[in-house]
Design an enzyme around this catalytic site. Sequence first.
Site, short mmCIF file in Angstrom:
data_model
loop_
_atom_site.label_atom_id
_atom_site.label_comp_id
_atom_site.label_asym_id
_atom_site.label_seq_id
_atom_site.Cartn_x
_atom_site.Cartn_y
_atom_site.Cartn_z
N CYS A 10 1.17 -1.93 -19.05
CA CYS A 10 0.50 -1.12 -17.88
C CYS A 10 0.80 -1.51 -16.69
O CYS A 10 0.11 -1.19 -15.44
CB CYS A 10 -1.19 -1.24 -18.14
SG CYS A 10 -1.77 -2.86 -18.21
N HIS A 59 0.79 -1.20 0.02
CA HIS A 59 -0.07 -0.06 -0.04
C HIS A 59 0.94 1.22 -0.06
O HIS A 59 0.62 2.21 -0.84
CB HIS A 59 -0.84 0.03 1.28
CG HIS A 59 -1.85 0.97 1.34
ND1 HIS A 59 -3.08 0.77 0.78
CD2 HIS A 59 -1.91 2.31 1.73
CE1 HIS A 59 -3.78 1.85 1.01
NE2 HIS A 59 -3.15 2.57 1.71
C1 PEP Z 1 -0.49 -6.32 -13.90
O1 PEP Z 1 -0.88 -7.60 -13.36
O2 PEP Z 1 0.55 -5.90 -14.16
C2 PEP Z 1 -1.85 -5.40 -13.92
C3 PEP Z 1 -1.62 -4.27 -14.58
O3 PEP Z 1 -2.88 -5.78 -13.34
P1 PEP Z 1 -2.97 -5.81 -11.79
O4 PEP Z 1 -1.87 -5.21 -11.07
O5 PEP Z 1 -4.43 -5.17 -11.69
O6 PEP Z 1 -3.17 -7.10 -11.46
#
Ligand code: PEP
Length: 576
Positions: free
Chosen positions: A502, A200
């Site tokens: 992402c 967090h």
């Molecule tokens: C990831 O897994 O890199 C992602 C962007 O999704 P999350 O962090 O929401 O699992």
Amino acid sequence: MAQTEPVQNPASGPDPEGPLRGIAAGPGAAVAPVARMADPPALPAQEPVVDDPAAEEGAALAALDEVGAELDTRAADVEGEAAAVLSTLALMARDPDLRRQIGELARGGRPAAWAVHTACGRYQELLLAAGGYLAERAADLADIRDRAVAVLLGLPMPGLPDPGHPYVLVARDLAPADTVRLDPAKVKAIVTRLGGPTSHTVILARSLGLPAVVGCSGAEHLVDGATVAVDGDAGTVEVDPDAEIVERIQGRAERRRILLAESGGPGRTADGVPIALLLNAGEGDSDEAGAHDSEGIGLLRTEFLFLDRAEPPTVAEQTEAYTRLFRAFAGRVVTVRTLDAGSDKPLEFAPTGEEANPALGVRGFRTSKLHPRLLTDQLTAISAAEHAAAADGASARVRVMAPMVSTPAEAGEFAELARSAGITEAGVMVEVPAAALLADRLLRRVDFVSIGTNDLAQYTMGADRTLESLPELLDPWQPSLLHLLAKVGRAGETLGRPVGVCGEAAADPLLAVVLVGLGATSLSMASPALPAVRYVLSRHSHAECRRLAELALAADDPERARKVVREAAHPEALRL
Ligand code: PEP
Ligand code: MG
């Protein structure tokens, strides 16, 4: 968040002469005096004998009410994510099961503070045993417990220090209710003893653009008032730094401020190749998100609409939320990730059955096999929202993507569902090595892919992303991870299809340049990371990005990859 102190290995302990070391967790550097977060209230060693159990029960429940009311008041003073976190905590203080357990313990003869402490402890154990997202809620419960115990024992409410001048906040760990109240004008940097790469604190530090070092051995010995130089890029904390270090760090902070203030507009390499710079978004104010200098949203985590609910949101509720966002991003891209339920994000209304390894179980797109309506309703709502926003004359360019897709067949299935709901652009996330290895076949069935490096690192290295004990394996500079990204990038280039990134990797400016060299055509990240990524990217031509990517791929480990890329990067990019 783990509640236990990591074991210190004396053989590999910190160099007594050198700086303290931890995990680089938030960008930039700062010098300021330490102000420590007060330790949580401790129960007296001797448990008093109770002669009026009913009074103890009343006092315990009244303390929880007081805590809930205080959190509500604070929630009313802030907005967006901060308000949501505080309201969720207030709800937790009113949880009927928790109150019943506390009541039973008090009626059984435990003093009020002890009843609260014991009942919260039992709940925490359950949450920690459940793992993932629920385990992270254990820290929230500890926060409720500490506040209620402080009320009952007449001790000061635990919380942020206020020494009356800017400071480096040093804490064992940070509770969500405290972190959402951090004022970047007062807190110059964060150092915590606990916390891992996805904790967090890290997410918060990135979202506030604060330098941070977490998992820092020796942080427990930092005393109030001692001057420290925190380097959030190197993961170091220098105690009583000499004048030269102070000057260097202050100069760096000032340079960073000026350079970032000057950087704006669409993402471009030095030779003008467009690389879309997008936002990762979740709950929060749509207009506020829309006001950032970004080219749109590369990852909308829609879980915020579904978590902490007994029933899924209706199509109408979802449509309303998406419409607001599509209006706020009119003319820009918004990439909606369909619900990523299961594993670290379990949902009461989408049970997946007993699973010994939930991260390897029914999660992401797989959930739709058990609960198909969840996905079809969501796609219907997204399509309806696009039409509603367009009818007002201003919609975003809407794309959808599915999380945790493993095979070309799944990619094809999702694209068909999206298109039959009336959505024209459908993509999938690349989060498991299987998807990366056959990226070309996935890309023949969808319009784009977006690489989730957080999960891809977890599944490539076989290392649980929620554990704090394996940070090196989860390092996004791991060359094996980069090789998988290269495979996806090549597939995108061959087929002329977009490849986004992402995961957290895209928020590291130097790594972002490497990702572009590996074939990424867009990068999506938390808003405070955008200016630095934009700036560093603009200092490298596309050919230079490729050369840096080759160097990183040739390295044997993340440290080496970082080092060779830093040495070969454009000197101006390193001035940040
Ligand atoms: C990831 O897994 O890199 C992602 C962007 O999704 P999350 O962090 O929401 O699992
Ligand atoms: Mg993921």
